[in-house]
Design a protein around this motif. Structure first.
Motif, mmCIF file in Angstrom:
data_model
loop_
_atom_site.group_PDB
_atom_site.id
_atom_site.type_symbol
_atom_site.label_atom_id
_atom_site.label_comp_id
_atom_site.label_asym_id
_atom_site.label_seq_id
_atom_site.Cartn_x
_atom_site.Cartn_y
_atom_site.Cartn_z
ATOM 1 N N THR A 1 51.633 49.585 33.859
ATOM 2 C CA THR A 1 50.920 48.537 34.589
ATOM 3 C C THR A 1 50.150 47.659 33.611
ATOM 4 O OG1 THR A 1 49.028 49.996 34.925
ATOM 5 C CG2 THR A 1 50.677 49.901 36.697
ATOM 6 N N LEU A 2 49.769 46.493 34.089
ATOM 7 C CA LEU A 2 48.934 45.571 33.326
ATOM 8 C C LEU A 2 47.659 45.310 34.116
ATOM 9 C CD1 LEU A 2 51.647 42.959 32.228
ATOM 10 C CD2 LEU A 2 50.526 44.633 30.749
ATOM 11 N N GLU A 3 46.531 45.414 33.437
ATOM 12 C CA GLU A 3 45.233 45.157 34.046
ATOM 13 C C GLU A 3 44.718 43.804 33.574
ATOM 14 O OE1 GLU A 3 44.004 49.872 33.438
ATOM 15 O OE2 GLU A 3 42.975 48.258 32.358
ATOM 16 N N PHE A 4 44.270 42.978 34.495
ATOM 17 C CA PHE A 4 43.700 41.685 34.130
ATOM 18 C C PHE A 4 42.244 41.860 33.741
ATOM 19 C CE2 PHE A 4 47.363 40.337 36.573
ATOM 20 C CZ PHE A 4 47.838 39.293 35.809
ATOM 21 N N TRP A 5 41.874 41.359 32.593
ATOM 22 C CA TRP A 5 40.513 41.374 32.105
ATOM 23 C C TRP A 5 40.035 39.939 31.941
ATOM 24 C CZ3 TRP A 5 37.912 45.676 29.095
ATOM 25 C CH2 TRP A 5 38.400 46.922 29.484
#
Length: 726
Positions: free
Chosen positions: A187-191
């Motif tokens: 998964t990719l987490e938006f920061w």
């Protein structure tokens, strides 16, 4: 080289838009021929009205799938006998040098005393005191032209199996979102991302008495919102308890890898928002990192800028849990992941995949094109095909310089003449090398196409075979190749109101700021000799003549006709030979010598050998040549794209009488000269950088220019200035 018809005055050139008014350039009236040919007596401070030709253009390469008859791929006829209808004999040729010819003795190159280490000076290539023109150079020149005009397969096309890298424009940064690979790796987490002052004159927020923050440091930060961005005002190492008013983050450092870069980033935690890390995104990332890994040895370490870590650090190339990177989202969907905000990217296809069908080198002995059958063929390395080579049926011999050595060679005293910088070809400039459509390689990419679409549109093809324009104006200007009357820097003196000496490198700039006196750059009297250029002790002078013979064996009429066509183009057509062709060197005129031309059919040779006392007939060479050329032209007219190919070839071979030839250059602000002189600091990239300028999210007006087709009857406006120059 290009066009069967005489090129129109508006063919194939870039033209800065004319002066006057504020309406868009396309609404303006094109300048008349007289206005373009006669420079204005008043220098235009905006630097417009500077038509010129880019040194190279392309002869289109069309798909060979529709080629028929003698132009189609085929197994060459057997070499066991002379076939009755084929031709064997000798063609006499006279070569006249029209612009200086660089024949250099590379084996005797030496480091120039007092010059930068690595600067080489070359003497003229001589044998027994006379200019030596290798037969292999002539054969290579003829094969190149023969391939182009017969739309044959490429003879060589190695090392082009990987997609090329290209640099995204700065405007793409606004579509970059900071993301982190989740702990599951899927998964990719938006920061969020805030600026961390790092390379400014004033120091950034203090982190630790012992060291500045390093990449990957887990930190607490305080931030404030500026006019257009958010920046760090305070930073401290992470501790277990959250201080009041502080935000958790990770330091993201890529180094001072771009001019004018002032800040690094801190990625800060926001409300969880996750998306899937797809196989497509991972594969595209891995392909880009593999490209950097393969080209790691090409990294230059001597400059003032830092090298982006992913280019030489294996750990920074991995997309593993916890990795921070940038997601490119121009439409709200992640299209790709990158290690930096303004990254390099890969084209959608490799150059090998962009070659039109059946134009790639012949894969086997059964698939030889006309140029392969006439000049020979060698299988691509590693192909494993058998047979792996074919000898060909043409030999160049008896090359002789008939001009006295004292007249043929022009020598330069002292350390020689410093040539202009000639860099390697830049096929990553897709606007110049790629076509608008794979089905129409003769159509340039539409002006104003965004850079991403230039490289990522799958419907592209290579434009064809690169050819160099004959510098027609320079060839006829009496003082162009002679600097004896120059009183200052010869490269800053305007000749005949249109020309600068493009072949010579300007002297060193007068100071680091590259000052100008309004009409030219101020330079010292010191020549520039470094690793970027070379010097020559002499060249073969204009007017020098060579003679040579072309031995042909058992060549069919049409294939021989194509070779004879190249030798009978006319006095105003030129082939290009030797080194320095982009600078105007090596335009030569070939003419067939009927007295030294003896051609007979296989049937005539057979009859001759049947009777030991027999004699070969003495047919008129002019008649044989005329019949063979006519047969070639008749069959060529039925091949797809031939009229366009011939037009492009002839246009470049003739050159343009009304236009100078040089690489694009941006005009600095404030320069009042009628034309922009060569820049002593080089800066050839300035025009290409300015050409990609974006305004309001789109390619700016009058930017995004592509290289026009050689036979394009339309004019081209060019108004690209170096807006950073003062």
């Amino acid at each position: 080289m290009t066009e069967a018809r005489p090129p129109k005055p508006s063919d194939v050139f870039f033209r800065r838009k004319p002066v006057g008014g504020s309406q868009p350039p396309r609404a303006r009236k094109a300048p008349t021929k007289k206005a373009r040919a006669t420079p204005s007596a008043k220098p235009d401070p905006r630097g417009r009205g500077e038509p010129f030709l880019n040194p190279y253009t392309f002869v289109p390469a069309f798909s060979r799938e529709g080629m028929t008859g003698s132009f189609a791929d085929a197994v060459p006829q057997g070499a066991d006998r002379l076939h009755e209808e084929n031709w064997t004999g000798t063609i006499g040729v006279r070569l006249t040098v029209r612009t200086p010819l660089l024949l250099l003795d590379t084996a005797r190159a030496h480091n120039t005393p007092g010059a930068e280490e690595g600067h080489l000076t070359y003497p003229v290539l001589l044998r027994d005191g006379r200019p030596h023109l290798p037969a292999t150079a002539l054969k290579g020149m003829l094969r190149t032209a023969y391939e182009a005009i017969t739309n044959s397969r490429f003879g060589v096309f190695n090392g082009h199996d990987d997609p090329l890298g290209w640099r995204r424009i700065a405007d793409d940064a606004r579509y970059m979102r900071p993301v982190r690979v989740g702990a599951d790796g899927r998964t990719l987490e938006f920061w969020g991302a805030v600026k961390l002052s790092s390379y400014r004159d004033r120091p950034g927020p203090r982190y630790s008495p012992k060291r500045p923050p390093e990449h990957g440091d887990r930190v607490w930060v305080k931030t404030r919102r500026g006019k257009n961005t958010e920046e760090v005002t305070d930073i401290r190492p992470y501790s277990g308890s959250r201080p009041g008013g502080w935000v958790e983050g990770y330091v993201f450092i890529t180094g001072q890898n771009a001019e004018k870069k002032l800040d690094e980033r801190v990625f800060i935690k926001q409300n969880p928002n996750r998306v899937k890390l797809t196989d497509e995104l991972r594969e595209r990332w891995d392909a880009l990192m593999e490209h950097h890994r393969r080209h790691e040895q090409d990294i230059e370490t001597g400059g003032e800028l830092d090298i982006s870590p992913h280019r030489n650090n294996e750990d920074r190339r991995r997309l593993t849990p916890g990795t921070f990177c940038w997601a490119y989202m121009p439409t709200g969907r992640i299209e790709a992941l990158y290690p930096v905000m303004i990254p390099r990217d890969l084209a959608s296809a490799s150059p090998a995949e962009l070659v039109p069908p059946k134009v790639e080198p012949a894969p086997s002995f059964r698939d030889l094109s006309p140029a392969d059958r006439v000049f020979g063929w060698v299988a691509q390395e590693g192909s494993g095909t058998r047979p792996a080579a074919y000898r060909g049926r043409v030999r160049v011999n008896g090359v002789t310089c008939v001009t006295a050595p004292g007249q043929a060679v022009r020598r330069f005293p002292g350390d020689g003449l410093p040539l202009s910088i000639l860099a390697q070809p830049k096929p990553t400039q897709g606007r110049f090398y790629l076509s608008e459509s794979a089905a129409e390689p003769d159509r340039p990419i539409k002006d104003g196409t965004p850079k991403n679409e230039v490289h990522r549109d799958p419907d592209r093809a290579l434009r064809g075979r690169k050819v160099y324009w004959h510098h027609r104006r320079a060839a006829t200007a009496e003082s162009y190749w002679n600097e004896t009357e120059s009183t200052g820097d010869p490269t800053q003196e305007l000749i005949d109101g249109e020309l600068y000496r493009e072949y010579r490198r300007p002297n060193a700039p007068a100071d680091e700021r590259l000052t100008r006196d309004g009409t030219a750059f101020q330079t010292t009297g010191e020549p520039q000799r470094d690793k970027q250029n070379r010097s020559v002790r002499g060249w073969i002078a204009e007017g020098t003549e060579f003679t040579f013979g072309i031995g042909v064996r058992d060549i069919p009429e049409v294939e021989l006709g194509a070779l004879l066509w190249l030798l009978t183009l006319g006095d105003d057509h030129h082939h290009r030979l030797g080194l320095g062709k982009p600078l105007g060197f090596g335009s030569v005129r070939l003419s067939l010598d009927p007295r030294e031309t003896k051609l007979h059919t296989g049937a005539q040779w057979s009859e001759y050998y049947r009777d030991l006392a027999g004699e070969l007939p003495d047919p008129s060479a002019e008649t044989v040549v005329e019949n063979c050329v006519r047969a070639f032209e008749r069959e060529a007219a039925n091949q797809p794209g031939f009229a366009t190919i011939e037009g492009a070839f002839r246009a470049a071979a003739q050159g343009r009488a009304d236009l100078p030839v040089h690489y694009p250059r941006a005009r600095p602000k404030g320069l009042r000269a009628p034309r922009t002189p060569p820049n002593p600091a080089g800066e050839s990239y300035a025009w290409f950088t300015a050409n990609e300028k974006v305004k309001d999210g789109s390619v700016a007006p009058d930017r995004g220019r592509s290289l026009p087709s050689a036979g394009d009857p339309r004019g081209r406006d060019l108004d690209v200035h170096d807006e950073e120059s003062s």
